[in-house]
Design a protein around this motif. Structure first.
Motif, PDB file in Angstrom:
ATOM      1  N   ASN A  92      20.575  35.395   6.675  1.00  0.00           N
ATOM      2  CA  ASN A  92      21.966  34.928   6.625  1.00  0.00           C
ATOM      3  C   ASN A  92      22.478  34.502   7.986  1.00  0.00           C
ATOM      4  OD1 ASN A  92      21.979  35.657   3.977  1.00  0.00           O
ATOM      5  ND2 ASN A  92      23.300  37.432   4.205  1.00  0.00           N
ATOM      6  N   ARG A  93      22.170  35.305   8.991  1.00  0.00           N
ATOM      7  CA  ARG A  93      22.814  35.088  10.282  1.00  0.00           C
ATOM      8  C   ARG A  93      21.900  34.441  11.308  1.00  0.00           C
ATOM      9  NH1 ARG A  93      27.734  38.574  10.568  1.00  0.00           N
ATOM     10  NH2 ARG A  93      27.829  39.481   8.485  1.00  0.00           N
ATOM     11  N   LEU A  94      20.605  34.796  11.260  1.00  0.00           N
ATOM     12  CA  LEU A  94      19.703  34.229  12.269  1.00  0.00           C
ATOM     13  C   LEU A  94      18.983  32.986  11.743  1.00  0.00           C
ATOM     14  CD1 LEU A  94      18.186  37.573  13.600  1.00  0.00           C
ATOM     15  CD2 LEU A  94      20.068  36.262  14.561  1.00  0.00           C
ATOM     16  N   HIS A  95      19.157  32.706  10.469  1.00  0.00           N
ATOM     17  CA  HIS A  95      18.554  31.536   9.838  1.00  0.00           C
ATOM     18  C   HIS A  95      17.049  31.457  10.039  1.00  0.00           C
ATOM     19  CE1 HIS A  95      22.410  30.238   8.559  1.00  0.00           C
ATOM     20  NE2 HIS A  95      22.887  30.288   9.784  1.00  0.00           N
ATOM     21  N   GLY A  96      16.392  32.586   9.814  1.00  0.00           N
ATOM     22  CA  GLY A  96      14.932  32.587   9.834  1.00  0.00           C
ATOM     23  C   GLY A  96      14.391  31.753   8.685  1.00  0.00           C
TER      24      GLY A  96
END
Ligand code: SF4
Lengths: 268, 816
Positions: free
Chosen positions: B756-760
């Motif tokens: 969600n946040r680091l867009h792995g």
């Protein structure tokens, strides 16, 4: 040189470990800051390297190398590391946990750090044994969203014998905490030959009822710290004491529950 | 009140962790497959040779169609006693057919060594050797490989021969790395393709040579559709025969049902769930008889199968148990497909993986959570079957429920290395930015392992083009453009490392050199594609890929709607750590001289005092994977020239129909990290010569000391948006940690943050205890179904070479 700077009580803290993605120290994903130095000397202490309030050497015979335990760090140095995992705290409702050693032993620095953490809106918890002057404790706990509070003995004499300090201050601080309405969790490290009899359980129950504690967690004695004593070149009295497992505490749990306290066993 | 969170099973419902068991029938079937020894099977090779001889005068599309037809008409078929689905690839289960048209030299060269391999052993009978030797002369200078080599410009050939650029897969196989439009196949039948072809054929103006060429493709299309129909009929006949001989009532009925279904599908549209599963299987199978390309994937199985399932449930035709049984049947069938690769290629794909991917979850075309009952049944089937194939991918998006995530973690706990996660939150926007229509971007699926494409609309090899070895490239750059091993001058000489004055100087020559290598990789790839297009179109695969029929073109001629490709860049972590060590220890702190370091590399750290240099390189320079900006940024910068350069070069379909026609970067090294490590001398990160490189974009093992959050942070700093070919991250976790439900929930939170946040882009977990692996190495018989994640795929541990096994053990955490 660095050590001298570190003696300035609020500028630098003596930290012996920082663990990211720590699984057992509070809700969500957390970073745990381990403060070095403790006023007590519990015979069963699993982190003997955390006791002295100065840097020290540990020698690993297998790897044949020594490491220095403890490093003086500033608030901003620690904040940089803490902030690296901000995304993880935010997503998981996690945060930071202060552990030790005894964090209250470096209260002025810990408070500085706590201020910085709270300013970033990060959830903050601590693990403490509560052994500090009430004025210190009162200032400190207000920064905490959650306090894990160790209660080792109900009996002041036995407490002194097992840990080197009496439980007077501890009980007082515990009372303050419980009355404050802040979130907390009382934990008993259950140690053979120290607080493991059914009578102990009964007395703990009494004590908790008096203070108003309704729930506790039991931590069965383990030997994870064994190797560290050797590495520090120290004697370890409990070397031959058998570890306890969750199932060994069922009777103990029952006694406590009879006193009207809810009990969870945090076994391994 | 005690606020420690407790594992709240209730929140997630009662089903978490409950997957059910194989039916006795499927249990027996699975056992029979596990018992089957892999042999090299000459049957397809013989039939192919016959057809090639017979149809030599035909246009190439027709030749290819006739070959498939001849094989399907004449190959051995069987229906095993414990299966509900019919269709086999070779004359016995797990036997690997030979595809002589793609490459034959290595087959003949290795005839006597297949059984002696250190891993991926194949057996072969003397009779088979004889048969293969007999047909070999026909294929001399007459295979894809021969034609590919012949088409390499000489300088590019050098890069290939020295192993700096790997393309063994490209030059020895046909269409693969693709998911065709199974949704269309089950809903409309092959007959719909036939109709369309016939209509378009009528409109052709044959005075126009372009349209005349289309005619051959259309004729070929009709031949293969008819051939598949005939193949299904053969099974129907066989099932009827067997039914007649079967006394037991239940089996008799099963066989009759198999016969009924195969008279109908895949030619006609499927109406029941079982028909659909059979239609998918038969089509999927024939694609892998037509071509030996791997990573032939199912696409979004839960999405297109669910309507059939739910209809049959409502009508009372089927139960969840029965539906799951058929899925397990499909899984076991999937494992029967086998591929024998040359030993050189095997190093890149240890464990003979076919990378047949199933993708579940994700979002619907209009952005809603796509998890449906079939998604759960597929998880059940994967756990029950407990096999390294098919390869399961879950498409993550922020709206995926905790319940489904927890169920996925329960699957991970089974130690299958599955599911892997791909992240909608980065892949969909990247696709849209590259020109993919929104509804198609939302419908992507994983292909093979980490890479992604739109099923049924994408040309082949969204990844899996050439391999570029980054650490070895660095050594060549340091050596003034000369390969230190062969002494050949491969790249321009921008100066030798020992005479460099600064890190900036090194990086400047790295940038220029990497661009040159990138160009060479493009030339090699184009040569392979040229030879494939001219001589080896795979007709069925093209027919089932939109819009080949509309354009009257095979995929390789530009028939697909989308056509982006990518290669694989290997050794990301080694490059990062090498650069960090050089920068800090040589140029900034002057702890060692460039000369000392270079000498140590030449001596493989064996010379006097060089072990302490190695220890310094390992312990005193920052390492990738620990969320340390100074080193993470080095790899981001060093990777960028490749990303920029590769984007400039069009593929052979550019401007011929497809949207795209471009290339992008990708890091799914599969097991090439072992093979490419073999050809790489000691590197400045302290790695010894010939040992494996790090896989994908995962940190070098044991050097990610700051835990999983730090790994995720480091990886997410890569230019993921541009590395659309996939960013492969393999993570390990000890089974002990996942014993508590609370920790499983924390794993879910960890994944959510990463996505969600680091867009792995991707992550997968190896959850197996080191002790188990060591035990399996010593007692392989006890662990014949032990599965490990290699890199992007799972494999049977005991089938791997000792070296790959050791590499995996090294990478596996010790439990407390
Ligand atoms: S209070 Fe904790 S850290 Fe201090 S000695 Fe006791 S167990 Fe060790």
């Amino acid at each position: 040189m660095t050590i001298k700077q570190g003696t300035d009580k609020t500028r630098k803290g003596l930290i012996f470990n920082i663990q990211k993605f720590s699984l057992n120290d509070g809700p969500g994903i957390r970073t745990v800051i381990f403060f070095k130095g403790c006023p007590l000397r519990c015979a069963w202490c699993a982190n003997p390297e955390s006791q002295r309030k100065k840097t020290e050497k540990m020698f690993d015979e297998v790897k044949n190398c020594s490491t220095i335990v403890g490093k003086y760090k500033t608030v901003s140095e620690l904040m940089k590391i803490i902030m690296q995992d901000k995304d993880f705290y935010d997503e998981s409702n996690g945060g930071v946990t202060f552990s030790g050693g005894e964090v209250l032993f470096q209260a002025p620095f810990a408070i500085k750090l706590a201020e910085a953490i709270k300013a970033r809106g990060i959830h903050l918890a601590c693990e403490t044994t509560g052994f500090a002057k009430p004025e210190v404790f009162n200032e400190f706990y207000k920064y905490m969203d959650l306090v894990y509070f160790d209660c080792k003995q109900w009996n002041p004499v036995l407490h002194k014998k097992g840990t080197g300090g009496t439980n007077e201050l501890i009980l007082k601080n515990m009372q303050t905490l419980v009355a404050s309405g802040r979130k907390y969790c009382i934990r008993i490290p259950v140690i053979p030959h120290f607080n493991y009899t059914n009578e102990d359980a009964k007395q703990f129950g009494k004590l908790f009822r008096k203070i108003g504690v309704t729930e506790v967690e039991l931590l069965p004695f383990h030997q994870f710290g064994l190797k560290k004593y050797t590495e520090l070149g120290r004697e370890y009295e409990l070397k031959n004491v058998a570890q306890l497992h969750a199932e060994d505490l069922l009777e103990y749990q029952k006694r406590l529950q009879e006193a009207g306290v809810k009990v969870k066993i945090n076994g391994w | 009140m005690c606020t420690t969170i407790t594992a709240d099973q209730e929140v997630f419902g009662q089903n978490v962790g409950n997957f059910g068991k194989l039916t006795p029938k499927m249990h027996n079937y699975r056992e029979s497959i596990l018992d089957a020894k892999p042999y090299v099977d000459p049957e397809r090779a013989i039939l192919t040779t016959e057809a090639y001889k017979k149809y030599q005068d035909q246009q190439v599309d027709i030749i290819r169609a006739r070959v498939l037809e001849h094989v399907l008409e004449n190959m051995t078929i069987y229906i095993e006693k414990d299966t509900l689905l019919a269709g086999n690839q070779a004359s016995h289960n797990r036997w690997a057919p030979v595809f002589p048209e793609y490459s034959m030299n290595w087959v003949i060269d290795e005839l006597d060594t297949f059984e002696k391999r250190s891993g991926d052993v194949f057996y072969i009978t003397e009779e088979a050797k004889k048969e293969l030797r007999e047909i070999a002369p026909f294929w001399k200078h007459n295979t894809l490989e021969d034609r590919g080599y012949a088409s390499f410009p000489p300088q590019s050939r050098l890069f290939y021969d020295l192993g700096l650029i790997g393309a063994d897969g490209n030059i020895t196989s046909g269409d693969g790395h693709i998911a065709v439009d199974y949704e269309h196949v089950i809903n409309n039948g092959l007959v719909s393709y036939e109709k369309r072809i016939k209509e378009l054929m009528k409109q052709l103006d044959l005075t126009d040579i372009k349209q005349q060429k289309k005619l051959y493709f259309y004729q070929a299309g009709l031949i293969v559709i008819n051939a598949v129909r005939g193949f299904a009929e053969r099974y129907a006949d066989l099932a009827e025969e067997q039914a007649a001989q079967t006394i037991e009532k239940k089996r008799k009925n099963e066989l009759r049902e198999i016969a009924r279904i195969l008279r109908k599908v895949p030619y006609q549209a499927s109406s029941t769930y079982q028909e659909a599963v059979q239609a998918i299987w038969l089509t999927h199978l024939v694609l892998q008889i037509e071509s030996n390309g791997h990573s032939v994937s199912y696409g979004r199985l839960d999405q297109y199968l669910d309507p059939f399932y739910e209809r049959d449930i409502v009508s009372g035709r089927i139960t969840a148990e029965k539906a799951t049984e058929l899925l397990t049947n499909l899984c076991i069938k999937t494992l029967t497909i086998n591929k024998v690769r040359s030993w050189a290629h095997t190093e890149f794909s240890a464990g003979s993986p076919l990378y047949q991917n199933i993708t579940i979850g994700g979002q619907t075309k209009d952005g809603r959570d796509a998890v449906n009952p079939m998604s759960y049944l597929i998880l059940n089937a994967i756990v029950q079957a407990h096999l390294p194939q098919p390869n399961l991918t879950v498409r993550y998006h922020h709206g995926l429920s905790d319940h489904f995530m927890r169920q996925c973690v329960e699957v991970i706990k089974k130690g299958l290395g599955m599911p892997a996660f791909n992240n909608d939150e980065i892949i969909i926007p990247s696709f849209i930015k590259r020109g993919i229509k929104k509804e198609d971007a939302y419908n992507y699926s994983a292909i093979g392992c980490v890479e992604t494409a739109v099923p049924g609309k994408w040309g082949y090899r969204c990844t899996g083009m050439s391999f570029v070895n980054f650490p070895r490239t660095l050594l060549i750059v340091m050596n003034g453009g000369k390969d230190p091993e062969s002494g050949k001058q491969l790249l321009p000489n921008y100066g030798h490392f020992t005479r460099m004055k600064s890190y900036a100087e090194l990086i400047a020559s790295w940038n220029k050199s990497l661009r040159e290598i990138t160009r060479q990789s493009v030339i090699i790839e184009n040569s392979c594609d040229l030879a494939l297009e001219q001589n080896y179109p795979d007709i069925l695969c093209s027919v089932l890929t939109e819009d080949c029929i509309g354009r009257g073109k095979t995929i390789k001629e530009g028939g697909a709607i989308y056509d982006f490709i990518s290669g694989l860049q290997v050794g990301i972590a080694n490059l990062a750590d090498s650069l960090a060590a050089i920068k800090k220890l040589v140029f900034e702190e002057h702890r060692i001289t460039a000369k000392q370091l270079w000498q140590a590399l030449q001596d493989n750290y064996q010379g006097e005092g060089q072990e302490s240099i190695r220890q310094m390189l390992i312990n005193e320079a920052p390492k990738y994977g620990n969320d340390i900006d100074e080193v993470d940024q080095l790899i981001v910068d060093a990777y960028q020239p490749y990303i920029d350069e590769i984007a400039k070069y069009k593929n052979t379909r550019y401007g011929r129909g497809p949207i795209g026609g471009f290339r992008y970067a990708g890091t799914s090294s599969i097991s090439a990290n072992v093979g490419q490590g073999h050809s790489t001398l000691a590197t400045p990160d302290g790695r010894f010569a010939r040992t494996p490189l790090a896989e994908g974009c995962s940190p070098e093992h044991a050097l990610d000391v700051d835990g999983p959050t730090a790994v995720f942070k480091s990886v997410s700093k890569l230019n993921t948006k541009a590395i659309t070919g996939g960013v492969l991250l393999n993570q390990k976790m000890s089974p002990q940690i996942l014993r508590s439900a609370e920790n499983c929930e924390k794993l879910v939170m960890l994944l959510r943050t990463f996505f969600n946040r680091l867009h792995g882009y991707h992550v997968q977990y190896n959850v197996v205890a080191r002790e188990t692996l060591v035990d399996a190495q010593n007692n392989p018989d006890k662990h014949r179904d032990l599965i490990v994640r290699v890199a992007g795929y799972s494999a049977f541990f005991v089938g791997l070479s000792k070296e790959t096994q050791d590499d995996i053990i090294e990478r596996t955490e010790q439990t407390v």
